[in-house]
Design a protein around this motif. Structure first.
Motif, mmCIF file in Angstrom:
data_model
loop_
_atom_site.group_PDB
_atom_site.id
_atom_site.type_symbol
_atom_site.label_atom_id
_atom_site.label_comp_id
_atom_site.label_asym_id
_atom_site.label_seq_id
_atom_site.Cartn_x
_atom_site.Cartn_y
_atom_site.Cartn_z
ATOM 1 N N PRO A 158 70.280 9.554 30.068
ATOM 2 C CA PRO A 158 71.646 9.936 29.694
ATOM 3 C C PRO A 158 72.663 9.813 30.839
ATOM 4 O O PRO A 158 73.804 9.412 30.602
ATOM 5 C CB PRO A 158 71.515 11.392 29.239
ATOM 6 C CG PRO A 158 70.074 11.564 28.890
ATOM 7 C CD PRO A 158 69.321 10.621 29.775
ATOM 8 N N VAL A 159 72.276 10.158 32.052
ATOM 9 C CA VAL A 159 73.211 10.055 33.183
ATOM 10 C C VAL A 159 73.535 8.585 33.458
ATOM 11 O O VAL A 159 74.697 8.230 33.691
ATOM 12 C CB VAL A 159 72.653 10.749 34.442
ATOM 13 C CG1 VAL A 159 73.552 10.524 35.644
ATOM 14 C CG2 VAL A 159 72.468 12.237 34.185
ATOM 15 N N THR A 160 72.524 7.737 33.402
ATOM 16 C CA THR A 160 72.751 6.301 33.609
ATOM 17 C C THR A 160 73.629 5.738 32.500
ATOM 18 O O THR A 160 74.533 4.936 32.763
ATOM 19 C CB THR A 160 71.405 5.555 33.690
ATOM 20 O OG1 THR A 160 70.665 6.079 34.790
ATOM 21 C CG2 THR A 160 71.606 4.066 33.871
ATOM 22 N N GLN A 161 73.395 6.153 31.275
ATOM 23 C CA GLN A 161 74.231 5.692 30.163
ATOM 24 C C GLN A 161 75.688 6.094 30.368
ATOM 25 O O GLN A 161 76.603 5.299 30.108
ATOM 26 C CB GLN A 161 73.714 6.261 28.843
ATOM 27 C CG GLN A 161 72.396 5.670 28.419
ATOM 28 C CD GLN A 161 71.829 6.348 27.179
ATOM 29 O OE1 GLN A 161 72.414 7.266 26.612
ATOM 30 N NE2 GLN A 161 70.663 5.887 26.748
ATOM 31 N N VAL A 192 72.251 8.978 39.022
ATOM 32 C CA VAL A 192 72.068 7.527 38.898
ATOM 33 C C VAL A 192 71.146 7.044 40.014
ATOM 34 O O VAL A 192 70.216 6.254 39.773
ATOM 35 C CB VAL A 192 73.433 6.801 38.949
ATOM 36 C CG1 VAL A 192 73.252 5.294 39.048
ATOM 37 C CG2 VAL A 192 74.272 7.168 37.738
ATOM 38 N N LEU A 193 71.382 7.512 41.222
ATOM 39 C CA LEU A 193 70.533 7.115 42.355
ATOM 40 C C LEU A 193 69.099 7.580 42.144
ATOM 41 O O LEU A 193 68.146 6.828 42.411
ATOM 42 C CB LEU A 193 71.100 7.697 43.656
ATOM 43 C CG LEU A 193 72.496 7.219 44.040
ATOM 44 C CD1 LEU A 193 72.984 7.965 45.276
ATOM 45 C CD2 LEU A 193 72.530 5.723 44.242
ATOM 46 N N GLU A 204 59.549 -3.905 32.695
ATOM 47 C CA GLU A 204 60.181 -3.668 31.401
ATOM 48 C C GLU A 204 60.220 -2.178 31.072
ATOM 49 O O GLU A 204 61.238 -1.658 30.616
ATOM 50 C CB GLU A 204 59.463 -4.452 30.287
ATOM 51 C CG GLU A 204 59.713 -5.942 30.333
ATOM 52 C CD GLU A 204 58.960 -6.666 31.458
ATOM 53 O OE1 GLU A 204 57.930 -6.138 31.962
ATOM 54 O OE2 GLU A 204 59.415 -7.750 31.854
ATOM 55 N N ALA A 205 59.128 -1.463 31.319
ATOM 56 C CA ALA A 205 59.094 -0.024 31.036
ATOM 57 C C ALA A 205 60.049 0.744 31.948
ATOM 58 O O ALA A 205 60.743 1.663 31.495
ATOM 59 C CB ALA A 205 57.676 0.517 31.193
ATOM 60 N N ASP A 206 60.103 0.375 33.220
ATOM 61 C CA ASP A 206 61.007 1.055 34.144
ATOM 62 C C ASP A 206 62.461 0.796 33.797
ATOM 63 O O ASP A 206 63.308 1.699 33.888
ATOM 64 C CB ASP A 206 60.712 0.657 35.585
ATOM 65 C CG ASP A 206 59.510 1.385 36.159
ATOM 66 O OD1 ASP A 206 59.226 2.519 35.724
ATOM 67 O OD2 ASP A 206 58.860 0.818 37.055
ATOM 68 N N MET A 207 62.795 -0.424 33.376
ATOM 69 C CA MET A 207 64.170 -0.726 32.985
ATOM 70 C C MET A 207 64.528 -0.014 31.672
ATOM 71 O O MET A 207 65.657 0.455 31.498
ATOM 72 C CB MET A 207 64.387 -2.236 32.857
ATOM 73 C CG MET A 207 64.255 -2.998 34.182
ATOM 74 S SD MET A 207 65.343 -2.422 35.507
ATOM 75 C CE MET A 207 64.189 -1.526 36.568
ATOM 76 N N ALA A 208 63.555 0.110 30.773
ATOM 77 C CA ALA A 208 63.785 0.837 29.523
ATOM 78 C C ALA A 208 64.021 2.321 29.801
ATOM 79 O O ALA A 208 64.885 2.946 29.177
ATOM 80 C CB ALA A 208 62.605 0.646 28.573
ATOM 81 N N ALA A 209 63.273 2.887 30.743
ATOM 82 C CA ALA A 209 63.469 4.291 31.116
ATOM 83 C C ALA A 209 64.856 4.491 31.709
ATOM 84 O O ALA A 209 65.523 5.498 31.437
ATOM 85 C CB ALA A 209 62.383 4.737 32.097
ATOM 86 N N MET A 210 65.300 3.536 32.501
ATOM 87 C CA MET A 210 66.640 3.630 33.075
ATOM 88 C C MET A 210 67.686 3.563 31.966
ATOM 89 O O MET A 210 68.634 4.356 31.936
ATOM 90 C CB MET A 210 66.870 2.506 34.092
ATOM 91 C CG MET A 210 68.160 2.675 34.859
ATOM 92 S SD MET A 210 68.504 1.390 36.081
ATOM 93 C CE MET A 210 66.929 1.063 36.797
ATOM 94 N N ALA A 211 67.522 2.621 31.052
ATOM 95 C CA ALA A 211 68.484 2.452 29.967
ATOM 96 C C ALA A 211 68.528 3.669 29.039
ATOM 97 O O ALA A 211 69.566 3.950 28.432
ATOM 98 C CB ALA A 211 68.159 1.187 29.175
#
Length: 107
Positions: A72-75, A29-30, A62-69
């Motif tokens: 799989p680990v973040t999810q 996540v980090l 927007e692209a960076d937040m979409a990549a985070m979303a």
């Protein structure tokens, strides 16, 4: 740089678990936060309210937040943390944490 602040509820019965999770945030996540150009990230608690602040230092939020979303680990992290939280009723459509407007900044 873009400064972001937001709030969400945290019921009293979930405080201990939430703080335990955040005492040892998962390395994946980090790493994803850093890869998505998030820095200087803090979460504070006041009673049953969480306040988060971070700085975005990238070029395409927007692209960076979409990549985070999409990560799989973040999810998985969100799946663990989100049931502990209580979104505020007046948040914008599509928001989980309610984004706050900046009303003052001293640089």
């Amino acid at each position: 740089m873009k400064r972001m602040a937001s709030v969400i509820g945290l019921p009293p019965e979930n405080v201990a678990r939430y703080e335990e999770l955040h005492a040892t945030v998962w390395p994946g996540v980090l790493a994803r936060l850093q890869a998505s150009n998030v820095t200087n990230y803090s979460i504070y608690r006041h009673g049953d309210l969480l306040f988060s602040y971070y700085e975005y230092v990238g070029d395409d939020y927007e692209a960076d937040m979409a990549a985070m979303a999409a990560d799989p680990v973040t999810q998985e992290w969100w799946a663990v943390c989100e049931p502990l939280q209580r979104p505020l009723a007046d948040r914008a459509e599509g928001e989980w944490w309610k984004e706050l407007p900046e009303v003052f900044h001293l640089d």
